[in-house]
Design an enzyme around this catalytic site. Structure first.
Site, PDB file in Angstrom:
ATOM      1  N   ASP A   8      62.648 104.115  43.813  1.00 35.95           N
ATOM      2  CA  ASP A   8      63.193 104.690  45.741  1.00 35.95           C
ATOM      3  C   ASP A   8      62.700 105.647  46.407  1.00 35.95           C
ATOM      4  O   ASP A   8      62.411 106.471  46.300  1.00 35.95           O
ATOM      5  CB  ASP A   8      64.112 104.567  44.959  1.00 35.95           C
ATOM      6  N   GLU A  39      64.102 101.072  50.325  1.00 32.42           N
ATOM      7  CA  GLU A  39      65.966 100.479  50.883  1.00 32.42           C
ATOM      8  C   GLU A  39      66.445 102.091  51.639  1.00 32.42           C
ATOM      9  O   GLU A  39      67.032 102.293  52.711  1.00 32.42           O
ATOM     10  CB  GLU A  39      66.972 100.157  49.617  1.00 32.42           C
ATOM     11  N   ASN A  40      65.450 103.273  50.733  1.00 35.19           N
ATOM     12  CA  ASN A  40      66.390 104.653  51.801  1.00 35.19           C
ATOM     13  C   ASN A  40      65.319 105.494  52.465  1.00 35.19           C
ATOM     14  O   ASN A  40      65.196 106.648  52.683  1.00 35.19           O
ATOM     15  CB  ASN A  40      66.579 105.311  50.534  1.00 35.19           C
ATOM     16  N   ASN A  80      71.648  97.974  47.842  1.00 36.64           N
ATOM     17  CA  ASN A  80      73.045  98.093  48.752  1.00 36.64           C
ATOM     18  C   ASN A  80      72.742  98.535  49.693  1.00 36.64           C
ATOM     19  O   ASN A  80      73.612  98.283  50.755  1.00 36.64           O
ATOM     20  CB  ASN A  80      73.833  98.694  47.432  1.00 36.64           C
ATOM     21  N   HIS A  81      71.345  99.771  49.664  1.00 41.15           N
ATOM     22  CA  HIS A  81      71.458 100.354  51.244  1.00 41.15           C
ATOM     23  C   HIS A  81      70.808  99.182  52.203  1.00 41.15           C
ATOM     24  O   HIS A  81      70.051  99.670  53.251  1.00 41.15           O
ATOM     25  CB  HIS A  81      71.206 101.531  51.267  1.00 41.15           C
ATOM     26  N   HIS A 137      68.642  96.746  40.968  1.00 45.03           N
ATOM     27  CA  HIS A 137      69.003  98.119  41.406  1.00 45.03           C
ATOM     28  C   HIS A 137      70.866  98.031  40.902  1.00 45.03           C
ATOM     29  O   HIS A 137      70.864  97.344  41.184  1.00 45.03           O
ATOM     30  CB  HIS A 137      68.824  97.590  43.060  1.00 45.03           C
ATOM     31  N   HIS A 140      68.226 102.694  41.679  1.00 50.71           N
ATOM     32  CA  HIS A 140      69.184 103.241  42.738  1.00 50.71           C
ATOM     33  C   HIS A 140      69.574 104.508  42.301  1.00 50.71           C
ATOM     34  O   HIS A 140      70.598 105.272  43.047  1.00 50.71           O
ATOM     35  CB  HIS A 140      70.514 101.967  41.880  1.00 50.71           C
ATOM     36  N   HIS A 191      68.243 107.552  41.588  1.00 42.46           N
ATOM     37  CA  HIS A 191      67.226 108.287  41.563  1.00 42.46           C
ATOM     38  C   HIS A 191      67.351 108.999  40.798  1.00 42.46           C
ATOM     39  O   HIS A 191      66.358 109.937  40.709  1.00 42.46           O
ATOM     40  CB  HIS A 191      67.447 109.037  42.836  1.00 42.46           C
TER      41      HIS A 191
END
Length: 266
Positions: free
Chosen positions: A8, A39-40, A67-68, A151, A176, A178
């Site tokens: 991530d 995604e982040n 999800n983000h 994820h 996911h 981290h």
């Protein structure tokens, strides 16, 4: 062949690490393909068109998400027109974007990438086990190598999917949480596995955000603002070595690199 998968990417700290590390790792570690979960990447929450292009320009061939992925509304249009950006395959039919793709390297090797999302402690999506396996089997009919980004939150769900796809996927790697896990291994069927690759970004906070407000939230139960942390930058990734003839993994190596480590690669 060797695939670099980057965990991530979190905010500008993570993007800066990627910009410095990817060319050096490709050159020094014989990397054939770079994949990353992004995604982040936009301030810790979501992706934008410009940041996606910035990351692709570093040498990343495909970006997965989770999800983000929808946190920045502009991604809704962009994800439909950018085949290199994936969202979890098990979102319902009609969701923008795609959940899998196949990349053909200059050598002719075809690498499939499948993005799935878990359901335990997460938004309830379609079953990643049944439709994920069906899509993995379909992709293997058209590709030499298959990497799956799962994820998910629960360790048990990730481990179970790794075993479920052992012998089908070349690699199943988790994202996911981290937090990089120490269980990188090649399963008996030839699938490289790691529960969570970790986070590429600041490590002086709580999974990427400033620790003070988060601690207060745990102490008081009151909502707090999430501000991105900035210190202790570290790139987390794995390198998967695969036999193209069989599609099986032969090795998986965890990476945890500081800026000094990256500079030493140069």
């Amino acid at each position: 062949m060797r695939i670099l998968f980057i965990g991530d990417i979190f905010a500008k700290v993570g993007r800066d690490l990627v910009r410095r590390a990817v060319p050096a790792l490709v050159r020094t570690r014989g990397i054939d393909l770079v994949i990353a979960n992004g995604e982040n990447a936009a301030g810790g929450f979501g992706l934008t068109r410009d940041i996606s292009k910035e990351l692709f320009d570093t040498g990343i061939a495909v970006m997965t998400s989770g999800n983000h992925v929808w946190d920045k509304r502009e991604i809704l249009g962009f994800i439909d027109e950018e085949p290199r950006l994936l969202r979890p395959f098990n979102y319902p039919a009609g969701t923008p974007g795609r959940g899998s793709t196949i990349v053909t390297l200059s050598s002719g090797t075809r690498v499939a990438i499948l993005n799935l999302m878990g359901r335990v402690f997460m938004t309830a999506l379609d079953d990643p086990f049944s439709i994920g396996r069906a899509e993995a089997e379909r992709l293997r009919q058209h590709a030499d190598v298959l990497l799956v980004d799962f994820h998910a939150e629960a360790t048990s769900e990730k481990v179970a999917l790794g075993w479920h796809l052992d012998g089908i996927a070349t690699a199943v790697v988790g994202t996911h949480t981290h937090v990089q896990t120490a269980d990188a291994q090649v399963l008996p069927g030839g699938t490289a596995y790691c529960t969570d690759v970790g986070m590429t970004g600041p490590h002086d906070g709580v999974i990427g955000v400033e620790r003070g407000p988060i601690i207060q939230r745990f102490l008081t139960g009151l909502p707090t603002r999430f501000d991105t942390a900035s210190g202790m930058p570290r790139l987390h990734a794995v390198i998967v070595t695969a036999d193209v003839a069989t599609g099986a993994a032969t090795a998986i190596e965890r990476l945890s690199l500081t800026p000094t480590d990256i500079e030493d690669l140069r």
